[in-house]
Enzyme design. Sequence first.
Site, PDB file in Angstrom:
ATOM      1  CB  SER A  66     -55.910  -3.858  27.837  1.00 46.46           C
ATOM      2  OG  SER A  66     -54.869  -3.982  28.786  1.00 46.46           O
ATOM      3  CG  ASN A  86     -51.928  -3.880  27.774  1.00 40.13           C
ATOM      4  OD1 ASN A  86     -52.525  -3.981  26.706  1.00 40.13           O
ATOM      5  ND2 ASN A  86     -51.611  -4.968  28.489  1.00 40.13           N
ATOM      6  CG  ASP A 123     -51.674 -12.412  24.634  1.00 45.22           C
ATOM      7  OD1 ASP A 123     -50.725 -11.636  24.879  1.00 45.22           O
ATOM      8  OD2 ASP A 123     -52.176 -13.160  25.494  1.00 45.22           O
ATOM      9  NE  ARG A 160     -55.575 -13.758  25.037  1.00 49.56           N
ATOM     10  CZ  ARG A 160     -55.692 -13.002  26.113  1.00 49.56           C
ATOM     11  NH1 ARG A 160     -56.885 -12.775  26.630  1.00 49.56           N
ATOM     12  NH2 ARG A 160     -54.640 -12.472  26.698  1.00 49.56           N
ATOM     13  NE  ARG A 207     -43.024  -7.681  27.728  1.00 47.29           N
ATOM     14  CZ  ARG A 207     -43.952  -8.644  27.678  1.00 47.29           C
ATOM     15  NH1 ARG A 207     -43.629  -9.882  27.981  1.00 47.29           N
ATOM     16  NH2 ARG A 207     -45.185  -8.355  27.348  1.00 47.29           N
ATOM     17  NE  ARG A 264     -55.292 -13.941  30.695  1.00 46.11           N
ATOM     18  CZ  ARG A 264     -54.316 -14.823  30.897  1.00 46.11           C
ATOM     19  NH1 ARG A 264     -54.597 -16.028  31.355  1.00 46.11           N
ATOM     20  NH2 ARG A 264     -53.050 -14.512  30.648  1.00 46.11           N
ATOM     21  N   GLY A 284     -44.534 -10.777  23.611  1.00 43.20           N
ATOM     22  CA  GLY A 284     -43.454 -10.894  24.592  1.00 43.20           C
ATOM     23  C   GLY A 284     -42.834 -12.285  24.572  1.00 43.20           C
ATOM     24  NE  ARG A 285     -47.074 -15.497  26.124  1.00 45.47           N
ATOM     25  CZ  ARG A 285     -48.369 -15.763  26.117  1.00 45.47           C
ATOM     26  NH1 ARG A 285     -48.784 -17.021  26.211  1.00 45.47           N
ATOM     27  NH2 ARG A 285     -49.233 -14.789  26.002  1.00 45.47           N
TER      28      ARG A 285
END
Length: 264
Positions: A84, A87, A39, A203, A52, A209, A42-43
């Site tokens: 996912s 997504n 994960d 993660r 992105r 999460r 994008g950031r």
Amino acid sequence: MFFMFDTLEGYIKPGTVEAELVKQIDFTRLPVHVAIIMDGNGRWARQRNLPRTEGHKAGSESVKEAVEAAARLGIKYLTLYAFSRENWKRPEDEVNTLWGLLRKYLAEESRVLLENDLRLKVIGERNGIPYLVRRELARVERQTRNNRRMTVVLALNYGGRQEIIKAIKKMVRRKSRLEEIDENSFARYLDTAGIPDPDLLIRTSGEMRLSNFLLWQSAYTELWVTPVLWPDFRKKDLLQAVVDYQKRERRFGGVEPVQKKGRT
Ligand code: IPE
Ligand code: IPE
Ligand code: MG
């Protein structure tokens, strides 16, 4: 250039942070199965004022590094959450870029997988994956099906809840007798049948999460979250996760630490 993944020797330079971490690892107690929620692409891109999709491109380099480092370390199963079920909510061009990058990865890396005795296995809903990608996936899975060193499990169009529902439907269709249904028999209907539960779940990007990942399988998995964004994830981060994992006390509900690996 195609390389043979040997051991860690030559891969980890003496005197580096990585070498210090390797010294701390007990190779008799490695996690058998490491799963990663990749994960933060994008950031990573936003921090650089890039679209992105550039983050996803950079992220595919981290995938290559994670696969090589895990194989050299002696991990037997590496599961990567790449797309996912949820997504699909993203803009169409981002979704297309993600599937395009996967095709590129397969084209570039299938020889690396073959030559290094790595098996590819897909979990998730194949229907729905763009046809050309599905075809490539089937090809690489077939070519690598007898490889034993490490299994790279790609979670694609994957959702833990949907996987459980699919398993229930299959079980009902087979008219399983009620008395025969237990944790082990049910698990054989999941996409992960035959794969041991993850021992360690990483993660990146700091989110705490599961985002619908391996819900059944992660019942007793050790969770490890790092603020590092996926495109910045390097072998030292994997080594650090393993070092920290080995300091955990896994009790599986009991009072004493259990040395055995996660149950299958
Ligand atoms: C992970 O990075 C890649 C996928 C989910 C496919 P994100 O794209 O979710 O990156 P952030 O969370 O927006 O930073
Ligand atoms: C989880 O990341 C899915 C993958 C890494 C493939 P997301 O970025 O989609 O998760 P949320 O939306 O932040 O929970
Ligand atoms: Mg995200």
